[in-house]
Design an enzyme around this catalytic site. Structure first.
Site, short mmCIF file in Angstrom:
data_model
loop_
_atom_site.label_atom_id
_atom_site.label_comp_id
_atom_site.label_asym_id
_atom_site.label_seq_id
_atom_site.Cartn_x
_atom_site.Cartn_y
_atom_site.Cartn_z
N LYS A 44 -30.04 3.92 7.88
CA LYS A 44 -30.60 5.17 8.41
C LYS A 44 -31.72 4.82 9.40
CE LYS A 44 -28.11 7.10 5.06
NZ LYS A 44 -26.69 7.15 5.32
N SER B 48 -30.02 14.38 1.44
CA SER B 48 -29.44 14.16 2.77
C SER B 48 -28.99 15.42 3.48
CB SER B 48 -28.27 13.19 2.65
OG SER B 48 -27.25 13.76 1.84
N HIS C 149 -33.07 8.11 2.63
CA HIS C 149 -33.54 8.94 3.76
C HIS C 149 -35.06 9.01 3.85
CE1 HIS C 149 -29.52 10.36 4.77
NE2 HIS C 149 -29.30 10.24 3.48
C1 LIG Z 1 -28.88 9.41 -0.43
C2 LIG Z 1 -27.98 8.34 0.08
N1 LIG Z 1 -27.95 7.15 -0.57
C3 LIG Z 1 -27.15 6.15 -0.15
C4 LIG Z 1 -26.38 6.29 0.98
C5 LIG Z 1 -25.49 5.15 1.34
O1 LIG Z 1 -25.97 4.43 2.39
P1 LIG Z 1 -24.98 3.42 3.16
O2 LIG Z 1 -24.03 4.30 3.92
O3 LIG Z 1 -25.89 2.63 4.02
O4 LIG Z 1 -24.29 2.61 2.11
C6 LIG Z 1 -26.38 7.50 1.69
C7 LIG Z 1 -25.57 7.74 2.90
O5 LIG Z 1 -24.91 7.01 3.52
C8 LIG Z 1 -27.20 8.55 1.23
O6 LIG Z 1 -27.23 9.73 1.87
#
Ligand SMILES: Cc1ncc(COP(=O)(O)O)c(C=O)c1O
Length: 254
Positions: free
Chosen positions: A101, A42, A70
């Site tokens: 995302k 990310s 992502h």
């Molecule tokens: C690599 C990664 N996995 C999972 C998430 C979690 O997603 P969410 O915020 O939709 O729970 C994020 C960021 O939010 C992320 O950057």
């Protein structure tokens, strides 16, 4: 990982030699093993070498798990994600994703074989003790997936915007790091410079690009992370680059 009580061994970022070393040293300690990686990272927008991870998984009898938060809606045919990007359908045991995302809603999912899904539904505490997604969110997710399946023009526009942004930023001497995806970190370094650039482009150009500083990233690796979308116009992208140029010159970065 914490809830499973499993032993955790960390391997170096993108370093398959180190992953091999850790598997050689530790694999025999457990009955089962799971190699976990983000698909797209990310903060830098770099991509995991998933084919190598799958091969090591086969060699060491370890399952594989990719967090493709992502990559979905960005990589692969019609945005199917990193597993499709590397033509690895059926070879990765667990894929986890989010709808927050590229899909533009909320919620997420875990995909794997039916035995694993049954186990998750019966035993995964965060799932058991969470409310279900609400209907409007599910509707938005389904619609976004239908649009991606039907038509890849938004995806093409996203990649076009991403390469325009990166090319124009590097033309003015700014560093966008190792990104291989539309995640575009403008690497600045010093925390104070990063905060100042973010302030200037907000106040003078009304472009909101929030700074990312320590401890989210390492000290001295501060950056402003940009994420172009398919709905940005070329004008939006060029205006953003102009704002960065002006701010970076003002503080003597370029
Ligand atoms: C690599 C990664 N996995 C999972 C998430 C979690 O997603 P969410 O915020 O939709 O729970 C994020 C960021 O939010 C992320 O950057």
């Amino acid at each position: 990982m914490r809830l499973s009580g499993a032993k955790r061994v960390v391997y170096k970022h993108l370093n398959m030699e180190d992953l091999r070393k850790q598997l050689t040293e530790h694999r025999k300690e457990g009955k089962r093993a799971l190699i976990i990686s983000d698909g797209v990272f990310s903060m830098d927008g770099d991509i995991t070498p998933l084919p190598d991870i799958v091969k090591l998984g086969e060699e060491f009898d370890a399952m594989t798990y990719v967090d493709d938060a992502h990559g979905e809606g960005v990589l692969g045919d019609h945005g199917r994600g990193i597993v499709d990007h590397f033509h690895l359908a059926g070879k990765v045991d667990i894929e986890m994703g989010t709808f927050s995302k590229a899909i533009g809603a909320m919620g997420g999912f875990v995909a794997g074989d039916s035995d694993l899904m049954l186990l998750m539904k019966q035993r995964a505490r965060p799932f058991l003790f969470s409310s279900a997604l609400d209907a409007p969110e599910v509707g938005a997710v389904l619609k976004a997936i239908q649009i991606l399946e039907r038509d890849d023009s938004l995806l093409k526009k996203l990649w076009h915007n991403s390469s325009l942004l990166k090319t124009e930023l590097s033309k003015i001497g700014l560093n966008t790091g190792n990104s291989k995806t539309p995640i575009t970190p403008v690497m600045i370094g010093k925390e104070s410079d990063t905060l100042e650039i973010s302030r200037i482009i907000y106040e003078e150009y009304q472009i909101f690009a929030s700074p990312i500083v320590y401890p989210t990233v390492a000290l001295g690796a501060a950056r402003i992370r940009l994420m172009p979308s398919a709905l940005h116009s070329e004008h939006d992208i060029l205006k953003t680059v102009e704002a960065f140029e002006k701010a970076a010159r003002k503080i003597g970065l370029i």
